[in-house]
Enzyme design. Structure first.
Site, PDB file in Angstrom:
ATOM      1  N   LYS A  49       6.847 -67.567  13.082  1.00  0.00           N
ATOM      2  CA  LYS A  49       6.892 -67.239  14.507  1.00  0.00           C
ATOM      3  C   LYS A  49       6.059 -65.988  14.767  1.00  0.00           C
ATOM      4  CE  LYS A  49       9.809 -70.496  15.498  1.00  0.00           C
ATOM      5  NZ  LYS A  49       9.292 -71.699  16.190  1.00  0.00           N
ATOM      6  N   SER A  84       5.054 -76.024  16.848  1.00  0.00           N
ATOM      7  CA  SER A  84       5.592 -74.901  17.624  1.00  0.00           C
ATOM      8  C   SER A  84       4.713 -73.653  17.637  1.00  0.00           C
ATOM      9  CB  SER A  84       6.981 -74.536  17.125  1.00  0.00           C
ATOM     10  OG  SER A  84       6.902 -73.843  15.905  1.00  0.00           O
TER      11      SER A  84
END
Length: 310
Positions: free
Chosen positions: A163, A92
């Site tokens: 993230k 991701s």
């Protein structure tokens, strides 16, 4: 007479030292000296070779064990307070971070009053925002796992995520504009760090980030489960600032990728949020500090992890 006298003088010499010519005296004496030097016994007659009890010659396993324990303790303290390695288990955050990368997270980055900025790659504890709080399991097993993860020897906890910060407290984050790009506080953000071929988002959203919260997204948007997927969850997909573990600053493994985590200038032109907050209304998102996370679309497709998780 002279001949007899000479014989008499030689005789005593021969009688008192009969082994001089044969060397029998020298042989045993030499053997005894050699034997003493090779295997002298201690004066007490214990039969142990001299020096067997010398601590410098004794086995050093105790010293080695103590040194090893001290090193492990130092590394645990270092990883707890200064910098901690994390293993990346999913896609991701590609291309910035790849599966199998080990990153070093700087825990001092936000320790002295500074806070995460737009564009920072951060590791955070998603408990209460990305995952539900669960009852604690076996404390011994958990302690061992945490220790191994702290040394980078095991995957991080299921509640740890990595993230990129896209919005901070008060920011209005919208996707997408008429050109299909992300905007923050009305300014278009050119996200060159995205995975080639990925759009900024496959679903639309329009949110205002509450105070002391973060809106975070993965760089591989089609493979990232991030703030977009938790708009309907408690907290609206926003991560509390105090849940941030630290900033991902270095890739330390494999050696071929040994480098710093590249920064970005994508948010340099984004202004601070207005002092009075963004206007609310249809599609405008929630007000700063409201905690409702605003309005938004559904979940993006993805593997549910980026690592530490995604």
């Amino acid at each position: 007479m002279d001949t007899e006298a000479q014989h008499t003088e030689r005789g005593p010499s021969s009688d008192t030292d009969p082994d001089r010519d044969s060397g029998t005296e020298e042989g045993p004496r030499s053997a005894r000296v050699s034997g003493d030097s090779e295997g002298a016994e201690d004066p007490a007659g214990s039969g142990d070779p001299v020096g067997a009890g010398d601590p410098e010659r004794a086995p050093s396993w105790r010293r080695t064990a103590l040194l090893g324990a001290a090193c492990v303790a130092f590394l645990l303290l270092l990883s707890h307070f200064v910098a901690q390695p994390f293993l990346i288990p999913s896609r991701s955050m590609e291309p910035t971070l790849r599966v199998g990368d080990r990153i070093l997270v700087n825990k001092l980055a936000y320790r002295f009053g500074d806070e995460p900025h737009r564009g920072d790659v951060v590791v955070f504890d998603g408990t209460g925002s990305f995952v539900r709080e669960e009852a604690a399991g076996d404390p011994v097993t958990g302690l061992l796992r945490d220790g191994a993860a702290a040394l980078g020897l095991a995957e991080p906890a299921e509640t740890d995520f990595v993230k990129r910060v896209v919005g901070t407290g008060g920011d209005r984050v919208v996707c997408c504009d008429e050109d299909g790009r992300l905007t923050v506080n009305g300014v278009t953000v050119v996200e060159r760090y995205l995975m080639p071929g990925d759009p900024p988002s496959g679903v639309p959203f329009d949110i205002v980030v509450p105070a002391d919260r973060l809106w975070v997204m993965g760089d591989h948007r089609s493979q990232s489960s991030d703030s977009r997927d938790h708009l309907g969850s408690p907290g609206g997909g926003m991560v509390p600032v105090d849940r941030v573990v630290g900033r991902a600053d270095w890739i330390v493994w494999p050696f071929g990728r040994w480098s710093g985590v590249a920064g970005t200038d994508a948010f340099d032109a984004v202004p601070a949020p207005p002092a009075g907050g963004h206007p609310t209304g249809p599609g405008a998102g929630g007000a700063p500090g409201s905690g409702d996370g605003g309005t938004g679309g559904g979940a993006s497709s993805g593997d549910g992890g980026a690592g530490p998780r995604g």
